[in-house]
Design a protein around this motif. Structure first.
Motif, PDB file in Angstrom:
ATOM      1  N   LEU A   1      -9.520  14.684  13.101  1.00 11.71           N
ATOM      2  CA  LEU A   1      -9.084  13.978  11.906  1.00 11.71           C
ATOM      3  C   LEU A   1      -9.308  12.486  12.131  1.00 11.71           C
ATOM      4  CD1 LEU A   1      -7.542  13.747   9.169  1.00 11.71           C
ATOM      5  CD2 LEU A   1      -5.424  13.662  10.524  1.00 11.71           C
ATOM      6  N   VAL A   2      -9.923  11.820  11.169  1.00 13.80           N
ATOM      7  CA  VAL A   2     -10.204  10.387  11.275  1.00 13.80           C
ATOM      8  C   VAL A   2      -9.459   9.673  10.142  1.00 13.80           C
ATOM      9  CG1 VAL A   2     -12.004   8.648  11.547  1.00 13.80           C
ATOM     10  CG2 VAL A   2     -12.505  11.051  12.081  1.00 13.80           C
ATOM     11  N   VAL A   3      -8.611   8.732  10.492  1.00 14.90           N
ATOM     12  CA  VAL A   3      -7.778   8.048   9.500  1.00 14.90           C
ATOM     13  C   VAL A   3      -7.825   6.548   9.750  1.00 14.90           C
ATOM     14  CG1 VAL A   3      -5.463   7.798   8.534  1.00 14.90           C
ATOM     15  CG2 VAL A   3      -6.228  10.037   9.368  1.00 14.90           C
ATOM     16  N   TYR A   4      -8.398   5.802   8.808  1.00 15.55           N
ATOM     17  CA  TYR A   4      -8.345   4.346   8.915  1.00 15.55           C
ATOM     18  C   TYR A   4      -8.256   3.730   7.518  1.00 15.55           C
ATOM     19  CZ  TYR A   4     -13.537   4.983   9.027  1.00 15.55           C
ATOM     20  OH  TYR A   4     -14.843   5.367   8.804  1.00 15.55           O
ATOM     21  N   PRO A   5      -7.003   3.599   7.036  1.00 14.86           N
ATOM     22  CA  PRO A   5      -6.763   3.075   5.698  1.00 14.86           C
ATOM     23  C   PRO A   5      -6.976   1.567   5.633  1.00 14.86           C
ATOM     24  CG  PRO A   5      -4.700   3.352   6.840  1.00 14.86           C
ATOM     25  CD  PRO A   5      -5.760   3.916   7.751  1.00 14.86           C
ATOM     26  N   ASN A   6      -6.989   1.050   4.410  1.00 11.91           N
ATOM     27  CA  ASN A   6      -7.057  -0.396   4.264  1.00 11.91           C
ATOM     28  C   ASN A   6      -5.670  -1.012   4.414  1.00 11.91           C
ATOM     29  OD1 ASN A   6      -5.717  -0.140   1.747  1.00 11.91           O
ATOM     30  ND2 ASN A   6      -7.647   0.008   0.635  1.00 11.91           N
ATOM     31  N   GLY A   7      -5.592  -2.311   4.206  1.00 11.10           N
ATOM     32  CA  GLY A   7      -4.325  -2.995   4.380  1.00 11.10           C
ATOM     33  C   GLY A   7      -3.402  -2.910   3.188  1.00 11.10           C
ATOM     34  N   GLY A   8      -3.681  -1.993   2.253  1.00  8.91           N
ATOM     35  CA  GLY A   8      -2.863  -1.846   1.063  1.00  8.91           C
ATOM     36  C   GLY A   8      -3.339  -2.720  -0.077  1.00  8.91           C
ATOM     37  N   THR A   9      -4.677  -2.859  -0.195  1.00  8.83           N
ATOM     38  CA  THR A   9      -5.254  -3.739  -1.202  1.00  8.83           C
ATOM     39  C   THR A   9      -6.278  -3.007  -2.056  1.00  8.83           C
ATOM     40  OG1 THR A   9      -6.911  -4.479   0.401  1.00  8.83           O
ATOM     41  CG2 THR A   9      -4.928  -5.819   0.194  1.00  8.83           C
ATOM     42  N   HIS A  10      -6.689  -3.669  -3.126  1.00  5.91           N
ATOM     43  CA  HIS A  10      -7.689  -3.123  -4.042  1.00  5.91           C
ATOM     44  C   HIS A  10      -8.832  -4.115  -4.154  1.00  5.91           C
ATOM     45  CE1 HIS A  10      -9.558  -1.405  -7.629  1.00  5.91           C
ATOM     46  NE2 HIS A  10      -9.465  -2.597  -8.196  1.00  5.91           N
ATOM     47  N   TYR A  11     -10.087  -3.614  -4.136  1.00 10.51           N
ATOM     48  CA  TYR A  11     -11.246  -4.498  -4.194  1.00 10.51           C
ATOM     49  C   TYR A  11     -11.723  -4.666  -5.628  1.00 10.51           C
ATOM     50  CZ  TYR A  11     -15.737  -6.630  -3.082  1.00 10.51           C
ATOM     51  OH  TYR A  11     -16.802  -7.477  -3.005  1.00 10.51           O
ATOM     52  N   ASP A  12     -11.836  -5.906  -6.051  1.00 13.32           N
ATOM     53  CA  ASP A  12     -12.358  -6.256  -7.371  1.00 13.32           C
ATOM     54  C   ASP A  12     -13.863  -6.446  -7.244  1.00 13.32           C
ATOM     55  OD1 ASP A  12     -13.221  -7.515  -9.713  1.00 13.32           O
ATOM     56  OD2 ASP A  12     -11.410  -8.725  -9.922  1.00 13.32           O
ATOM     57  N   ILE A  13     -14.644  -5.458  -7.713  1.00 13.01           N
ATOM     58  CA  ILE A  13     -16.090  -5.497  -7.503  1.00 13.01           C
ATOM     59  C   ILE A  13     -16.775  -6.581  -8.326  1.00 13.01           C
ATOM     60  CG2 ILE A  13     -16.151  -3.059  -6.913  1.00 13.01           C
ATOM     61  CD1 ILE A  13     -17.356  -2.527  -9.671  1.00 13.01           C
ATOM     62  N   ILE A  14     -16.147  -7.003  -9.413  1.00 10.17           N
ATOM     63  CA  ILE A  14     -16.762  -8.027 -10.255  1.00 10.17           C
ATOM     64  C   ILE A  14     -16.650  -9.400  -9.602  1.00 10.17           C
ATOM     65  CG2 ILE A  14     -16.778  -9.095 -12.542  1.00 10.17           C
ATOM     66  CD1 ILE A  14     -17.549  -6.144 -12.516  1.00 10.17           C
ATOM     67  N   HIS A  15     -15.444  -9.737  -9.146  1.00 12.73           N
ATOM     68  CA  HIS A  15     -15.202 -11.054  -8.547  1.00 12.73           C
ATOM     69  C   HIS A  15     -15.332 -11.050  -7.029  1.00 12.73           C
ATOM     70  CE1 HIS A  15     -12.995 -11.093 -12.463  1.00 12.73           C
ATOM     71  NE2 HIS A  15     -13.590 -12.281 -12.543  1.00 12.73           N
ATOM     72  N   ARG A  16     -15.585  -9.881  -6.458  1.00 15.26           N
ATOM     73  CA  ARG A  16     -15.782  -9.735  -5.013  1.00 15.26           C
ATOM     74  C   ARG A  16     -14.597 -10.297  -4.233  1.00 15.26           C
ATOM     75  NH1 ARG A  16     -22.279 -10.966  -4.013  1.00 15.26           N
ATOM     76  NH2 ARG A  16     -23.044  -9.397  -5.492  1.00 15.26           N
ATOM     77  N   THR A  17     -13.430  -9.895  -4.630  1.00 20.74           N
ATOM     78  CA  THR A  17     -12.216 -10.330  -3.956  1.00 20.74           C
ATOM     79  C   THR A  17     -11.283  -9.138  -3.780  1.00 20.74           C
ATOM     80  OG1 THR A  17     -11.157 -10.900  -6.058  1.00 20.74           O
ATOM     81  CG2 THR A  17     -12.320 -12.664  -4.894  1.00 20.74           C
ATOM     82  N   TRP A  18     -10.369  -9.280  -2.829  1.00 18.61           N
ATOM     83  CA  TRP A  18      -9.369  -8.248  -2.587  1.00 18.61           C
ATOM     84  C   TRP A  18      -8.075  -8.629  -3.274  1.00 18.61           C
ATOM     85  CZ3 TRP A  18     -10.283  -3.602  -0.425  1.00 18.61           C
ATOM     86  CH2 TRP A  18     -11.499  -3.450   0.228  1.00 18.61           C
ATOM     87  N   VAL A  19      -7.509  -7.689  -4.008  1.00 19.25           N
ATOM     88  CA  VAL A  19      -6.279  -7.909  -4.748  1.00 19.25           C
ATOM     89  C   VAL A  19      -5.166  -7.138  -4.054  1.00 19.25           C
ATOM     90  CG1 VAL A  19      -5.102  -7.705  -6.966  1.00 19.25           C
ATOM     91  CG2 VAL A  19      -7.578  -8.141  -6.899  1.00 19.25           C
ATOM     92  N   GLU A  20      -4.124  -7.856  -3.651  1.00 20.01           N
ATOM     93  CA  GLU A  20      -3.023  -7.192  -2.963  1.00 20.01           C
ATOM     94  C   GLU A  20      -2.231  -6.329  -3.938  1.00 20.01           C
ATOM     95  OE1 GLU A  20      -0.506  -9.573  -0.606  1.00 20.01           O
ATOM     96  OE2 GLU A  20      -2.123 -10.417   0.600  1.00 20.01           O
ATOM     97  N   GLN A  21      -1.958  -5.097  -3.508  1.00 21.56           N
ATOM     98  CA  GLN A  21      -1.165  -4.184  -4.310  1.00 21.56           C
ATOM     99  C   GLN A  21       0.097  -3.753  -3.564  1.00 21.56           C
ATOM    100  OE1 GLN A  21      -4.021  -1.092  -5.440  1.00 21.56           O
ATOM    101  NE2 GLN A  21      -4.155  -2.010  -7.457  1.00 21.56           N
ATOM    102  N   SER A  22      -0.092  -3.238  -2.373  1.00 20.22           N
ATOM    103  CA  SER A  22       1.064  -2.764  -1.600  1.00 20.22           C
ATOM    104  C   SER A  22       0.914  -3.138  -0.131  1.00 20.22           C
ATOM    105  CB  SER A  22       1.196  -1.242  -1.740  1.00 20.22           C
ATOM    106  OG  SER A  22       0.007  -0.605  -1.288  1.00 20.22           O
ATOM    107  N   SER A  23       0.305  -4.304   0.117  1.00 17.47           N
ATOM    108  CA  SER A  23       0.081  -4.707   1.499  1.00 17.47           C
ATOM    109  C   SER A  23       1.404  -4.983   2.201  1.00 17.47           C
ATOM    110  CB  SER A  23      -0.814  -5.951   1.557  1.00 17.47           C
ATOM    111  OG  SER A  23      -0.224  -7.022   0.854  1.00 17.47           O
ATOM    112  N   SER A  24       1.422  -4.723   3.512  1.00 11.66           N
ATOM    113  CA  SER A  24       2.631  -4.877   4.306  1.00 11.66           C
ATOM    114  C   SER A  24       2.308  -5.660   5.569  1.00 11.66           C
ATOM    115  CB  SER A  24       3.190  -3.505   4.698  1.00 11.66           C
ATOM    116  OG  SER A  24       3.453  -2.709   3.570  1.00 11.66           O
ATOM    117  N   PRO A  25       3.316  -6.266   6.200  1.00 19.39           N
ATOM    118  CA  PRO A  25       3.086  -6.873   7.515  1.00 19.39           C
ATOM    119  C   PRO A  25       2.531  -5.843   8.481  1.00 19.39           C
ATOM    120  CG  PRO A  25       5.240  -7.489   6.651  1.00 19.39           C
ATOM    121  CD  PRO A  25       4.697  -6.429   5.735  1.00 19.39           C
TER     122      PRO A  25
END
Length: 496
Positions: free
Chosen positions: A385-409
């Motif tokens: 099993l391979v598990v490597y999630p992101n930091g709890g963010t969403h990628y905006d493909i239009i503006h090429r930026t990451w939008v925080e949604q549920s990021s945690s320390p």
């Protein structure tokens, strides 16, 4: 016939010499080993190393030529944090992206191979004790090696990172899988109001929708999907050849990752590409040649797989994904892909670049599918099993930026990820705990009559998961220790 692909247990298992492999001494969950991957390369370069890479089609691969020393420092930062596996900076590297960036085909080949060398050089130097331990992870330099410190077998591994076709497009399409013809039904257009889809299949009559969802996918494949399968197979095979056809480059690679896969038909194309590569290399070399252990990881934005069963229809479920990867019971696009699915299984299956909160259910469904079908790779142990999630963010493909949604320390993120793995594997059982000695070896089989369907777990982070996140995982897995690299340096200092 090509030789069998080594299992991950062979790559990470105890060695036959005095230097143990990754599994020995690693933490375990119900007796299966957990091995730490690294985190998100591109986002760490931007967040921790003040680089701007999203304006290049190559993203982190642009540094292979522009700043290879910085790539080395990035790899070292993850190794210092506790990673046992580092990934090459080739996720966005392909002939297509290098052409858009103005490089020749020959340059593309040389630079893709150089990325492997950069990663291998760093792990070799660290494993041999060439680190200047007085510097920080982001400013570390290498000392001249001493003969007495040289080790014959490195502890760390290099993983060849290969993104999906969608990662090569101007508007990243790992999360929506809107591929242009012939790879998909249509190109992504941010300005259109027309429905954009990733499926070639037309909707069934309303009266048959329920039956279509509850039954196996149809074996009637649109001709456009046959062309898509062929194009995706060629894309992945052409890139694989870059690494496989150079003996020195291939020897530096320990495992291969096909990452952020958003389409079942792309997963099937990957399997056929690997099968064709093995056949080609066997015929080309005239000697025994084997594919490295490899896995396919899938992406679940919002907790759902991107591919639609039909235009505007429901998404494919986890069970279908697992069966496609390991059982070959879902539809195949050609006789050759049917053969690839029947004979060529990956060493593992995974989830990446997905928010941690969705992991428990996704891992649970994967585990239950494997248990219910008692899936085993031919003549090999259970898949990893391979598990490597992101930091709890969403990628905006239009503006090429990451939008925080549920990021945690980082510490909270690490706790959430490890709990998700344990919860997902043990859902419906009496549960258990992580162990550094494997005391819980038989907890599932003895207490519940169920079995652990995994040979091991590779765990790490994806986008917005930095060395701090990997260090947090390491601290939770080894609460009484520092990072393995730091421990080794302190031991060496004491000996001197």
């Amino acid at each position: 016939m090509a030789p069998p692909i080594p299992d991950f247990s062979e790559v990470f298992g105890p060695s036959q010499d005095e230097f143990p492999g990754l599994v020995e001494g690693s933490p375990a969950l119900f007796g299966i080993p957990l091995v730490l991957l690294d985190g998100g390369m591109g986002t760490t370069l931007e967040d921790d190393f003040s680089q701007t890479i999203t304006d290049s089609p190559l993203w982190s691969a642009s540094l292979i030529q522009n700043n290879p020393a910085l790539l080395g420092r990035l790899h070292e930062a993850f190794l210092r944090a506790g990673s046992r596996v580092i990934s090459t900076s080739t996720y966005q590297a392909s002939f297509e992206t290098y052409e858009r960036a103005g490089y020749s085909e020959a340059d593309a080949v040389a630079l893709m191979r150089e990325s492997v060398k950069i990663a291998d050089d760093v792990r070799q130097r660290l494993d041999r004790g060439h680190v200047n331990s007085t510097t920080s992870a982001t400013t570390a330099t290498f000392d001249t090696p001493s003969t007495s410190s040289v080790r014959q077998r490195p502890d760390h591994k290099v993983c060849l990172s290969l993104g999906p076709y969608g990662a090569m497009l101007p508007y990243a399409q790992e999360f929506d899988a809107i591929y242009p013809p012939p790879f998909g039904p249509c190109s992504f257009d941010p300005d259109t109001e027309t429905v954009q889809t990733n499926s070639f299949v037309l909707p069934p009559p309303p009266s048959s929708e329920k039956a279509a969802i509850s039954t196996a996918p149809s074996f009637s494949i649109p001709s456009e999907e046959l062309a898509s399968h062929s194009a995706l197979t060629d894309f992945h095979l052409r890139r694989l050849r870059v690494f496989a056809q150079d003996e020195r480059t291939w020897s530096r690679i320990d495992l291969v990752a096909f990452e952020t896969t958003p389409l079942l038909r792309e997963a099937k194309a990957i399997r056929e590409a690997v099968a064709r590569l093995q056949s080609e290399m066997h015929d080309r070399s005239g000697v025994s040649w084997a594919m490295k252990p490899w896995y396919i990881s899938f992406v679940f934005p919002g907790g759902r797989f991107p591919e639609e069963r039909w235009v505007g229809g429901p998404k494919y479920d986890v069970r279908t994904i697992v069966e496609t990867v390991f059982l070959g019971e879902a539809e195949t696009s050609s006789a050759s892909s049917a053969w690839a699915i029947a004979t060529n299984m990956p060493s593992g299956i995974g989830i990446n670049c997905t928010e941690p909160k969705y992991l428990p259910q996704l891992i649970k469904e994967m585990s239950e599918t494997l248990r219910s079908r008692e899936v085993k790779r031919p003549a090999a142990p259970f898949p990893w099993l391979v598990v490597y999630p992101n930091g709890g963010t969403h990628y905006d493909i239009i503006h090429r930026t990451w939008v925080e949604q549920s990021s945690s320390p980082a510490d909270k993120w690490a706790e959430e990820v490890l709990e998700a793995v344990e919860t997902g594997i043990t859902a419906g059982t009496s549960g258990g705990t992580f162990s550094t000695k494997g005391e819980e070896n038989e907890v599932l089989s003895e207490e519940t009559g169920l079995f652990t369907p995994w040979g091991g777990v590779l765990i790490g982070g994806c986008c917005k998961a930095s060395p701090a996140h990997i260090a947090a995982l390491e601290r939770r897995l080894h609460p009484a220790k520092g990072t393995p690299l730091r421990d080794r340096e302190e031991e060496g200092t004491a000996q001197r």
